[in-house]
Design a protein around this motif. Structure first.
Motif, mmCIF file in Angstrom:
data_model
loop_
_atom_site.group_PDB
_atom_site.id
_atom_site.type_symbol
_atom_site.label_atom_id
_atom_site.label_comp_id
_atom_site.label_asym_id
_atom_site.label_seq_id
_atom_site.Cartn_x
_atom_site.Cartn_y
_atom_site.Cartn_z
ATOM 1 N N SER A 195 0.883 -1.349 -0.032
ATOM 2 C CA SER A 195 -0.124 0.118 -0.353
ATOM 3 C C SER A 195 0.963 1.204 -0.004
ATOM 4 O O SER A 195 0.355 2.438 -0.229
ATOM 5 C CB SER A 195 -1.226 -0.655 0.653
ATOM 6 N N LYS A 196 2.318 1.065 0.529
ATOM 7 C CA LYS A 196 2.887 2.175 0.134
ATOM 8 C C LYS A 196 2.729 2.439 -1.590
ATOM 9 O O LYS A 196 2.863 4.674 -1.571
ATOM 10 C CB LYS A 196 4.352 1.916 0.482
ATOM 11 N N SER A 250 -5.749 8.729 0.009
ATOM 12 C CA SER A 250 -6.522 8.749 -0.245
ATOM 13 C C SER A 250 -7.299 8.280 -1.134
ATOM 14 O O SER A 250 -8.836 8.048 -0.659
ATOM 15 C CB SER A 250 -6.700 10.413 -0.677
ATOM 16 N N MET A 251 -7.067 7.607 -2.340
ATOM 17 C CA MET A 251 -7.803 7.469 -3.276
ATOM 18 C C MET A 251 -8.024 5.044 -2.956
ATOM 19 O O MET A 251 -9.011 5.098 -2.762
ATOM 20 C CB MET A 251 -6.925 7.183 -4.380
ATOM 21 N N LEU A 252 -6.875 4.507 -1.583
ATOM 22 C CA LEU A 252 -7.066 4.062 -1.497
ATOM 23 C C LEU A 252 -8.357 3.203 -0.421
ATOM 24 O O LEU A 252 -9.456 2.632 -0.867
ATOM 25 C CB LEU A 252 -5.882 2.986 -0.844
ATOM 26 N N ASP A 253 -8.276 4.634 0.194
ATOM 27 C CA ASP A 253 -9.049 4.532 1.722
ATOM 28 C C ASP A 253 -10.535 4.735 1.108
ATOM 29 O O ASP A 253 -11.254 4.674 1.721
ATOM 30 C CB ASP A 253 -8.506 5.697 2.543
ATOM 31 N N LYS A 310 -17.092 -1.782 0.455
ATOM 32 C CA LYS A 310 -17.304 -2.306 1.722
ATOM 33 C C LYS A 310 -18.492 -3.515 1.740
ATOM 34 O O LYS A 310 -19.070 -2.949 1.019
ATOM 35 C CB LYS A 310 -16.514 -1.539 2.925
ATOM 36 N N VAL A 311 -17.753 -5.130 2.318
ATOM 37 C CA VAL A 311 -20.179 -5.184 2.000
ATOM 38 C C VAL A 311 -19.557 -5.974 3.410
ATOM 39 O O VAL A 311 -18.419 -6.993 3.559
ATOM 40 C CB VAL A 311 -20.382 -5.841 1.120
ATOM 41 N N GLY A 351 -11.754 -3.984 -3.315
ATOM 42 C CA GLY A 351 -10.917 -3.259 -3.993
ATOM 43 C C GLY A 351 -10.162 -2.617 -3.868
ATOM 44 O O GLY A 351 -9.818 -2.009 -2.820
ATOM 45 N N VAL A 352 -8.939 -2.551 -5.013
ATOM 46 C CA VAL A 352 -7.762 -1.106 -5.368
ATOM 47 C C VAL A 352 -7.735 -1.294 -6.312
ATOM 48 O O VAL A 352 -7.474 -1.274 -7.375
ATOM 49 C CB VAL A 352 -5.946 -2.732 -5.140
ATOM 50 N N PRO A 353 -7.899 0.368 -5.868
ATOM 51 C CA PRO A 353 -7.680 1.277 -7.086
ATOM 52 C C PRO A 353 -6.654 1.193 -8.065
ATOM 53 O O PRO A 353 -5.458 0.871 -7.911
ATOM 54 C CB PRO A 353 -7.308 2.853 -6.669
#
Lengths: 285, 353
Positions: free
Chosen positions: B102-103, B108-111, B118-119, B125-127
């Motif tokens: 994730s580095k 902000s996009m990942l969050d 989220k379910v 998902g990963v952007p």
């Protein structure tokens, strides 16, 4: 039946049976069940005829089907009108020496996929296309006009893509016709018009029927040509089925539409056979 | 006879076995999302063979739904099309974010993507990349086209083209001064809004040249000048700008529509380890920068911006002022019931005379 022929029978029967059952009957049974299920307001799947009712109560669905069916009949008729003289010329007029060559010429475009052929037409017809270029440079037109994206160009595309399936049965049934029938009618003083309607057409009727059924079904089930060549109003019934499955995720509705397409098109063919007093078994033999 | 049958069955089993054993990674993605050079680099580094299948959002969901999430190891749906589909059909695997580097992703996009996909307790998902839909305009022939409402403008009669898909409905709704995204939760209000959009689009139907079916067809019509105002993706407009400076992407006044495409792992993926390798590989700054320089989509990779061509940066600055960027409408997750409403409206527009 002795033991040997029985064995031979199973060898050929089992693959056909498996093919039909596993790939055609079984998926259709699942689709049939799917089409009879409906998601009620609580989000539960219940048994219901609602999906079928939707087709008849919602104008856009049955109107689209009606329009597509009428277009398919028109395309079938036009295909016959275009291909019959060709088939007649190849089988009766031209010297037998060139017959094979001409048939090959006729078949050659169909070795290419339908998609490529449709794109070929698009290159010819589009506003910046080949035909417009020549018309403008010959000063027949002041500025290019759009020839694509209307019903006329779509029908032309559909006739072109289905020609093969009409011309082959026509050639084979005309081939079987003895020329002496025509000569005899001539000798007895029949006009060309009468010869055509009283001798040629009745004799080739099985070929016309089988060709028409194939062309009608293919046109009704076509997706590509109306989509690419048709204009803004070219909603085809198959596209509605696709939209139900893919865009709205409503597989149940899509399955019901699929079955309606199967039933209604079979009904149209049955009516057509009755009206023309033709027999399916004879046409296919 | 019997012997022959047994040997042939054994041969088939052996053959299919060897195919299955080979380390392959099956990716269901969009055209252009896996450039050839990167695929070759990945295959060389890891020894995994990559198989690509091109698709779009709707088809991806339908394909995975048909197999209940089998047949592919990585899928690339848009972030707004994941959560409702996952809740209903369970076609994706929950992601293990500890396996993702994730580095190298913009935080902000990942969050945001984590939150939108989220379910229950898990995210899916990963952007990967982002972009916008807006207008592609021939600035010489249609200098005043600035908003989605120009798709319905009689001034450009016969020179207009758009897709008959949901982004068009949403864009036209925004141009009416309404906010369809705010009405996602209120089905009735959303339906009323879409009904009025339907009426507008049917009224303006004679103005449109056609409803284009794929991006290549649109680009060729814009190139030849047959179309002067169209709705399209930013990267398509920028591609054309490079060939002909008159053509460009324009961020509409009522807001470009922003999408983020992701990586997700289908529920029955066979090569999960390979899938994580691919995700981390594609988001490495040098690879992500290659992708953006090649395809002109924005990237979610943190370090890639420094490696971009000057031309790519100029594109963005030319089409987006600071205000335009703040005005981008990012797609929120779509509730499933809305797609049914939209499907019927699209059918009605297409069948209207």
């Amino acid at each position: 039946m002795n033991k040997h022929t029985k064995f031979g029978f199973y060898i050929f029967f089992i693959p056909v049976f498996l093919w039909l059952f596993l790939l055609i009957v079984l998926p259709h049974i699942e689709l049939l069940f799917m089409s009879l299920k409906y998601e009620n307001d609580m989000g539960e799947m219940v048994w219901s005829l609602q999906n079928y009712k939707e087709f008849f109560s919602e104008e856009i669905y049955w109107l689209t089907f009606l329009r597509v069916a009428l277009y398919a009949i028109l395309v079938t008729f036009l295909t016959f009108v275009v291909t019959f003289p060709i088939a007649f010329y190849i089988t009766k007029v031209v010297s037998p020496k060139y017959k094979g060559f001409l048939i090959i010429l006729l078949l050659m475009p169909f070795w290419v996929s339908e998609l490529v052929r449709v794109y070929g037409w698009m290159i010819l017809l589009r506003e910046s296309g080949v035909i417009n270029y020549f018309l403008v440079s010959l000063h027949i037109l002041d500025k290019p006009i759009e020839m694509l994206y209307n019903d006329v160009s779509m029908i032309m595309g559909l006739v072109y893509t289905s020609m093969l399936f009409m011309v082959v049965p026509l050639i084979s049934s005309l081939d079987g016709m003895d020329d002496s029938y025509i000569e005899a009618a001539h000798d007895l003083g029949a006009s060309k018009f009468i010869i055509f309607f009283k001798i040629v057409i009745p004799y080739t009727a099985p070929g016309i029927v089988s060709g028409s059924i194939v062309v009608f079904m293919l046109t009704l089930g076509n997706y590509l040509t109306p989509n690419l060549m048709g204009g803004k109003n070219s909603l085809w019934f198959t596209e509605q089925i696709y939209n139900q499955f893919i865009a709205s995720f409503n597989w149940n509705q899509g399955a019901a539409f699929g079955f309606l397409l199967l039933l209604l098109s079979s009904l149209i063919i049955w009516i057509g056979l009755k009206l023309t007093k033709q027999n399916l078994a004879k046409a296919l033999s | 006879m019997k012997k022959l049958a047994i040997t042939s069955v054994a041969a088939v089993a052996l053959l299919s076995g060897s195919v299955l054993n080979a380390d392959t990674l099956k990716i269901l993605t969009w055209k252009g999302y896996a450039p050839k050079a990167l695929v070759e680099k990945f295959e060389k580094q890891t020894g995994i063979k990559v198989e690509l299948t091109y698709s779009n959002n709707e088809e991806m969901i339908s394909k995975l739904r048909a197999t209940r999430g089998a047949g592919f190891d990585v899928a690339q749906p848009s972030q707004d099309r994941i959560s409702s589909v996952q809740a209903k059909y369970k076609i994706y695997k929950a992601l293990d974010y500890s396996k993702i580097d994730s580095k190298q992703i913009i935080t902000s996009m990942l969050d945001a993507v984590k939150k939108n996909t989220k379910v229950g307790e898990d995210s899916f998902g990963v952007p990967f990349c982002y972009g916008t839909s807006g207008l592609i305009v021939n600035k010489k022939l249609a200098p005043n086209a600035k908003d989605y409402s120009d798709l319905l403008n009689p001034e450009y009669k016969g020179k207009i083209s758009y897709r008959l898909k949901r982004p068009t409905l949403i864009g036209v709704a925004f141009a009416k001064g309404d906010d369809p995204f705010a009405k996602y939760g209120d089905t009735k209000a959303y339906k009323a809004l879409m009904d009025s959009v339907q009426a507008d689009l049917i009224k303006a139907k004679p103005l449109a040249k056609n409803y284009y079916a794929n991006g290549d067809a649109l680009l060729s019509m814009l190139r030849s000048g047959e179309v002067t105002v169209a709705m399209g993706w930013d990267n398509g407009g920028w591609k054309l700008h490079k060939e002909n400076p008159d053509l460009d992407f324009v961020a509409p006044k009522s807001g470009a529509l922003g999408w983020i495409d992701t990586f997700a792992i289908p529920a029955k993926a066979k090569n999960v380890a390979g899938a994580y390798k691919w995700i981390n590989f594609m988001l490495k700054p040098e690879n992500a920068a290659y992708f953006t320089n090649d395809q002109a989509y924005g990237t979610a990779s943190k370090g890639a911006t420094a490696l971009l061509d000057a031309e790519k940066k100029a594109n963005f600055q030319r089409s987006f002022s600071k205000a335009d960027i703040d005005n981008i409408k990012w797609y929120p997750p779509v509730p499933a019931v809305l797609e049914k409403i939209e499907g019927k409206i699209l059918d009605k527009i297409k069948s209207a005379k």
